[in-house]
Design a protein around this motif. Structure first.
Motif, PDB file in Angstrom:
ATOM      1  N   GLU A 306       0.708  -1.255   0.035  1.00  0.00           N
ATOM      2  CA  GLU A 306       0.104   0.038  -0.108  1.00  0.00           C
ATOM      3  C   GLU A 306       0.873   1.169  -0.018  1.00  0.00           C
ATOM      4  N   GLY A 307       2.003   1.266   0.618  1.00  0.00           N
ATOM      5  CA  GLY A 307       2.988   2.211   0.479  1.00  0.00           C
ATOM      6  C   GLY A 307       3.476   2.606  -0.691  1.00  0.00           C
ATOM      7  N   LYS A 308       3.694   1.599  -1.513  1.00  0.00           N
ATOM      8  CA  LYS A 308       4.169   1.784  -2.851  1.00  0.00           C
ATOM      9  C   LYS A 308       3.028   2.005  -3.720  1.00  0.00           C
ATOM     10  N   PHE A 309       1.897   1.821  -3.496  1.00  0.00           N
ATOM     11  CA  PHE A 309       0.807   2.177  -4.257  1.00  0.00           C
ATOM     12  C   PHE A 309       0.349   3.570  -4.143  1.00  0.00           C
ATOM     13  N   VAL A 310       0.588   3.973  -2.823  1.00  0.00           N
ATOM     14  CA  VAL A 310      -0.162   5.753  -2.281  1.00  0.00           C
ATOM     15  C   VAL A 310       0.951   6.534  -2.952  1.00  0.00           C
ATOM     16  N   ALA A 311       2.108   6.090  -3.059  1.00  0.00           N
ATOM     17  CA  ALA A 311       3.470   6.856  -3.823  1.00  0.00           C
ATOM     18  C   ALA A 311       3.032   7.524  -5.100  1.00  0.00           C
ATOM     19  N   GLN A 312       2.643   6.571  -5.818  1.00  0.00           N
ATOM     20  CA  GLN A 312       1.962   7.067  -7.242  1.00  0.00           C
ATOM     21  C   GLN A 312       1.116   8.033  -7.140  1.00  0.00           C
ATOM     22  N   ASN A 313       0.034   7.854  -6.148  1.00  0.00           N
ATOM     23  CA  ASN A 313      -1.007   8.620  -6.158  1.00  0.00           C
ATOM     24  C   ASN A 313      -0.460  10.191  -5.586  1.00  0.00           C
ATOM     25  N   ILE A 314       0.323  10.005  -4.705  1.00  0.00           N
ATOM     26  CA  ILE A 314       0.973  11.520  -3.976  1.00  0.00           C
ATOM     27  C   ILE A 314       1.464  12.265  -5.406  1.00  0.00           C
ATOM     28  N   LEU A 315       2.427  11.470  -6.295  1.00  0.00           N
ATOM     29  CA  LEU A 315       3.128  12.016  -7.108  1.00  0.00           C
ATOM     30  C   LEU A 315       2.069  12.581  -8.198  1.00  0.00           C
ATOM     31  N   ASN A 316       1.094  11.911  -8.402  1.00  0.00           N
ATOM     32  CA  ASN A 316      -0.159  12.537  -9.286  1.00  0.00           C
ATOM     33  C   ASN A 316      -0.618  13.649  -8.688  1.00  0.00           C
ATOM     34  N   TYR A 317      -1.141  13.772  -7.379  1.00  0.00           N
ATOM     35  CA  TYR A 317      -1.539  15.035  -6.622  1.00  0.00           C
ATOM     36  C   TYR A 317      -0.259  15.931  -6.770  1.00  0.00           C
ATOM     37  N   LEU A 318       0.822  15.724  -6.618  1.00  0.00           N
ATOM     38  CA  LEU A 318       1.803  16.908  -6.765  1.00  0.00           C
ATOM     39  C   LEU A 318       2.189  17.689  -8.046  1.00  0.00           C
ATOM     40  N   ASP A 319       1.753  16.499  -9.193  1.00  0.00           N
ATOM     41  CA  ASP A 319       1.742  17.203 -10.394  1.00  0.00           C
ATOM     42  C   ASP A 319       0.509  18.143 -10.784  1.00  0.00           C
TER      43      ASP A 319
END
Length: 413
Positions: A306-319
């Motif tokens: 889940e940590g790996k999964f949420v990292a991509q969603n955080i990246l999407n939000y930062l963009d």
């Protein structure tokens, strides 16, 4: 007071937090990880049995080796991990006040991930009467006494619970040269799943450990030190007194949700963790949550994934900096303990943590038929031979493409 700025602040240096930090760092993001404990690595540091890392690292570690694997990899990537550092309040939506041996500090971040994990219910939370004698533990405190301080814990030990974590309690008592007298569970049978169930309960049988099912602990006897416990058979209401010098409460997991509540995040009343959508977004803009803070204990490798999964969603939000979205709320019937996640983003329903939804039930149910409805429309159904408590069941999400923003309901017939 010092003020630090970072792109992402991660609260919790267990498997979920460190896995997310590694993924974000690989993408060039500045990350600070804080943890209130003296050492990073999370709860697995205390669990000396094998079996950690099968799903994420594809290798079987002991708990301490698994934690060390994540810590060493994080250090190699140059991730800033601040231990003995506690998040104590929110200054605003993207600034956290922390306390450490160096004093108070503020950390300002563009995005925040809460990965504070969970803890077991202690005796008080289980409303067990009696005095407060020495010799009463949770699995975590038991492991602390044995593995950290190398102290004896008892020669006649009663374990409350018969789920996966009870395996750790059995192994830890054995490590301390003690003897488990029995396991006590209110359910009709144990809740450990294959292959752990074979190890755990064949081990119990080989050591002649009785497992009292449909039985409840009703009293603790002893003043300075525990002397016995009283258990109640829930079928015939008969009581039994068992002599013991130690008692271990296992399971009954509670998310460490206090900091989430302080921030005004919406808390799901059934999981007692932050309510999230399928991208692990909370109700506060820029704040995500992952791992066992969300719904009590899954295994450490699931938290890491889940940590790996949420990292991509955080990246999407930062963009994009976009947050609000049309979501379908997920409801459940009374036979279910919880369903996760609690909302589905109808514009991005294909992404799911672990590629599935998850649910738990309150009791054993045979020949169960799960059905998912939106209004009166049947979206999904699946049959299960047996559903049981303290076990998570998975639901694939291909049907989510049909969703509107109306609530959906999980029902078991």
């Amino acid at each position: 007071m010092s003020i630090m700025e970072t792109t992402v602040l991660i609260i919790g240096a267990g498997p979920a937090g460190l896995a997310a930090a590694q993924e974000l760092t690989k993408q060039g993001k500045k990350v600070i990880v804080i943890d209130r404990e003296k050492f990073a690595g999370g709860f697995p540091r205390y669990c000396h049995h094998q079996g950690f890392g099968l799903r994420d690292v594809h290798f079987s570690f002991s708990g301490p080796s698994y934690s060390a694997h994540y810590v060493k990899k994080s250090e190699k990537l140059g991730i800033n991990i601040l231990t003995e550092t506690t998040a104590i309040s929110w200054e605003d939506d993207n600034t956290v006040l922390t306390s450490s041996p160096n004093g108070l500090a503020k950390i300002k971040a563009d995005a925040i991930l809460i990965a504070t994990g969970c803890r077991e219910k202690p005796r008080a939370a289980r409303l067990v009467p009696g005095s407060r004698p020495f010799g009463v533990y949770t699995t975590g405190s038991l492991q602390d006494f044995v593995h950290e301080y190398h102290k004896p814990v008892g020669n006649k030990v009663v374990i409350v619970g018969a789920e996966l974590v009870s395996l750790s309690a059995i192994a830890t008592v054995k490590k301390a040269k003690g003897k488990v007298k029995c396991l006590v569970t209110e359910h009709e049978k144990h809740q450990a799943y294959f292959p752990y169930s074979l190890y755990k309960f064949y081990t119990a049988t080989l050591n002649n450990i009785p497992v009292y099912t449909k039985t409840k602990l009703t009293n603790i006897i002893g003043n300075k030190k525990i002397e016995a416990v009283e258990i109640l058979n829930l079928q015939d209401n008969t009581t039994k007194t068992i002599d013991c010098d130690a008692l271990v409460f296992t399971g009954g997991w509670i998310p460490d949700h206090e900091f989430s509540r302080l921030g005004g995040l919406e808390i799901d009343p059934f999981t007692n963790g932050p309510s999230v959508d399928n991208n692990l977004k909370t109700s506060k803009k820029g704040v995500f949550a992952a791992g066992n803070v969300l719904r009590g204990a899954e295994t450490a490798d699931i938290a890491a994934l889940e940590g790996k999964f949420v990292a991509q969603n955080i990246l999407n939000y930062l963009d994009s900096k976009t947050w609000e979205a049309d979501t379908a709320h997920v409801d459940k019937d009374e036979s279910m303990e919880w369903v996760f996640p609690q909302q589905i983003n109808t514009n991005d329903s294909s992404r799911l943590p672990l590629n599935c939804l998850m649910f738990r039930v309150n009791h054993f149910i045979k020949n169960a038929n799960l059905k998912v409805y939106q209004k009166n429309k049947l979206l999904y159904s699946k049959e299960f031979n047996t559903l049981g408590p303290n076990l998570s069941f998975k639901v694939k999400g291909s049907w989510l493409s049909e969703l509107s923003a109306e609530p959906i309901t999980f029902k078991i017939n």
